[in-house]
Scaffold this motif. Structure first.
Motif, mmCIF file in Angstrom:
data_model
loop_
_atom_site.group_PDB
_atom_site.id
_atom_site.type_symbol
_atom_site.label_atom_id
_atom_site.label_comp_id
_atom_site.label_asym_id
_atom_site.label_seq_id
_atom_site.Cartn_x
_atom_site.Cartn_y
_atom_site.Cartn_z
ATOM 1 N N GLN A 29 -38.385 152.929 -53.317
ATOM 2 C CA GLN A 29 -38.824 153.665 -52.139
ATOM 3 C C GLN A 29 -37.681 154.158 -51.257
ATOM 4 O O GLN A 29 -37.913 154.959 -50.372
ATOM 5 N N GLY A 30 -36.467 153.700 -51.482
ATOM 6 C CA GLY A 30 -35.338 154.143 -50.675
ATOM 7 C C GLY A 30 -35.075 153.227 -49.502
ATOM 8 O O GLY A 30 -35.996 152.628 -48.931
ATOM 9 N N THR A 31 -33.791 153.141 -49.142
ATOM 10 C CA THR A 31 -33.394 152.360 -47.983
ATOM 11 C C THR A 31 -32.321 153.151 -47.227
ATOM 12 O O THR A 31 -31.402 153.690 -47.830
ATOM 13 N N GLN A 32 -32.453 153.208 -45.908
ATOM 14 C CA GLN A 32 -31.588 154.059 -45.086
ATOM 15 C C GLN A 32 -30.253 153.367 -44.796
ATOM 16 O O GLN A 32 -30.222 152.209 -44.360
ATOM 17 N N VAL A 33 -29.172 154.112 -45.018
ATOM 18 C CA VAL A 33 -27.831 153.669 -44.641
ATOM 19 C C VAL A 33 -27.288 154.677 -43.638
ATOM 20 O O VAL A 33 -27.244 155.872 -43.918
ATOM 21 N N THR A 34 -26.901 154.184 -42.460
ATOM 22 C CA THR A 34 -26.361 155.044 -41.414
ATOM 23 C C THR A 34 -24.986 154.516 -41.005
ATOM 24 O O THR A 34 -24.861 153.350 -40.639
ATOM 25 N N VAL A 35 -23.991 155.393 -41.084
ATOM 26 C CA VAL A 35 -22.625 155.009 -40.748
ATOM 27 C C VAL A 35 -22.160 155.867 -39.572
ATOM 28 O O VAL A 35 -22.137 157.088 -39.659
ATOM 29 N N GLY A 82 -29.032 149.689 -43.466
ATOM 30 C CA GLY A 82 -28.858 149.390 -42.055
ATOM 31 C C GLY A 82 -27.898 150.364 -41.414
ATOM 32 O O GLY A 82 -27.527 151.377 -42.020
ATOM 33 N N SER A 83 -27.503 150.044 -40.179
ATOM 34 C CA SER A 83 -26.566 150.887 -39.433
ATOM 35 C C SER A 83 -25.273 150.118 -39.218
ATOM 36 O O SER A 83 -25.300 148.983 -38.738
ATOM 37 N N VAL A 84 -24.162 150.750 -39.580
ATOM 38 C CA VAL A 84 -22.845 150.122 -39.420
ATOM 39 C C VAL A 84 -21.858 151.152 -38.904
ATOM 40 O O VAL A 84 -22.103 152.359 -38.987
ATOM 41 N N GLN A 85 -20.746 150.669 -38.407
ATOM 42 C CA GLN A 85 -19.665 151.560 -38.006
ATOM 43 C C GLN A 85 -18.783 151.881 -39.205
ATOM 44 O O GLN A 85 -18.768 151.148 -40.204
ATOM 45 N N THR A 90 -15.908 149.855 -46.984
ATOM 46 C CA THR A 90 -15.142 150.944 -46.359
ATOM 47 C C THR A 90 -16.024 152.173 -46.157
ATOM 48 O O THR A 90 -15.693 153.289 -46.554
ATOM 49 N N LEU A 91 -17.152 151.942 -45.546
ATOM 50 C CA LEU A 91 -18.130 153.015 -45.379
ATOM 51 C C LEU A 91 -17.608 154.111 -44.462
ATOM 52 O O LEU A 91 -16.859 153.860 -43.505
ATOM 53 N N LYS A 92 -18.043 155.327 -44.779
ATOM 54 C CA LYS A 92 -17.663 156.510 -44.027
ATOM 55 C C LYS A 92 -18.918 157.196 -43.487
ATOM 56 O O LYS A 92 -20.004 157.034 -44.073
ATOM 57 N N PRO A 93 -18.796 157.964 -42.419
ATOM 58 C CA PRO A 93 -19.984 158.670 -41.904
ATOM 59 C C PRO A 93 -20.662 159.540 -42.965
ATOM 60 O O PRO A 93 -21.894 159.662 -42.961
ATOM 61 N N GLU A 94 -19.894 160.090 -43.876
ATOM 62 C CA GLU A 94 -20.480 160.930 -44.928
ATOM 63 C C GLU A 94 -21.263 160.132 -45.970
ATOM 64 O O GLU A 94 -21.898 160.720 -46.846
ATOM 65 N N ASP A 95 -21.223 158.813 -45.886
ATOM 66 C CA ASP A 95 -22.052 157.982 -46.761
ATOM 67 C C ASP A 95 -23.470 157.835 -46.216
ATOM 68 O O ASP A 95 -24.336 157.256 -46.883
ATOM 69 N N THR A 96 -23.713 158.343 -45.022
ATOM 70 C CA THR A 96 -25.037 158.254 -44.420
ATOM 71 C C THR A 96 -26.058 158.990 -45.277
ATOM 72 O O THR A 96 -25.884 160.170 -45.595
ATOM 73 N N ALA A 97 -27.105 158.274 -45.670
ATOM 74 C CA ALA A 97 -28.131 158.847 -46.553
ATOM 75 C C ALA A 97 -29.219 157.803 -46.782
ATOM 76 O O ALA A 97 -29.063 156.634 -46.404
ATOM 77 N N ILE A 98 -30.285 158.239 -47.407
ATOM 78 C CA ILE A 98 -31.255 157.296 -47.961
ATOM 79 C C ILE A 98 -30.790 156.978 -49.379
ATOM 80 O O ILE A 98 -30.528 157.887 -50.170
ATOM 81 N N TYR A 99 -30.685 155.707 -49.674
ATOM 82 C CA TYR A 99 -30.233 155.254 -50.987
ATOM 83 C C TYR A 99 -31.435 154.799 -51.811
ATOM 84 O O TYR A 99 -32.270 154.018 -51.337
ATOM 85 N N TYR A 100 -31.491 155.295 -53.034
ATOM 86 C CA TYR A 100 -32.586 154.990 -53.946
ATOM 87 C C TYR A 100 -32.054 154.303 -55.192
ATOM 88 O O TYR A 100 -31.020 154.699 -55.738
ATOM 89 N N CYS A 101 -32.774 153.302 -55.661
ATOM 90 C CA CYS A 101 -32.476 152.765 -56.982
ATOM 91 C C CYS A 101 -33.463 153.373 -57.974
ATOM 92 O O CYS A 101 -34.566 153.780 -57.599
#
Length: 121
Positions: A113-119, A9-12, A84-95
């Protein structure tokens, strides 16, 4: 082996997310489970891994102390708690599932299939 990732998802910045990876029944008894991420224009990189019993874990230095990998064998699910997410953690995360204890993506034969994380900052 089938893996289904969810929870992105998208978080600050400073926020948290919990990713889940549902696997079929056989996976936990035979494979190590890992989380990787890939940002635009960058190579896929190791984030965290857990062994089949859940007693051994490994983390990339960039996430150690902020992310936690865990597993629930009864639910055939691996989790990645992102704090404690940071903008540099933004990526598609895959298991991924692999037969070797490794941080290398090439050691993992099966991928979700990956899941999008946006910080955002």
């Amino acid at each position: 082996v089938q893996l289904q990732a969810s929870g992105g998802g998208s978080v600050q910045a400073g926020g948290s997310l919990r990713l889940s990876c549902a696997a079929d029944v056989r996976t936990f008894d035979n494979y190590y489970m890992g989380w990787f991420r890939q940002a635009p224009g960058k190579e896929r990189e190791f984030v965290a891994a857990i062994n089949w019993s859940g007693r051994s874990t490994n983390y990339a230095d960039s996430v150690r102390g902020r992310f936690t990998i865990s597993s629930d064998k009864a639910k055939n699910t691996v989790f990645l708690q992102l704090n404690t997410l940071k903008p540099e953690d933004t990526a598609i995360y895959y298991c991924a599932a692999g037969s070797r204890w490794s941080i290398q993506p090439t050691s993992y034969a099966y991928w979700g299939q990956g899941t999008q994380v946006t910080v955002s900052s």
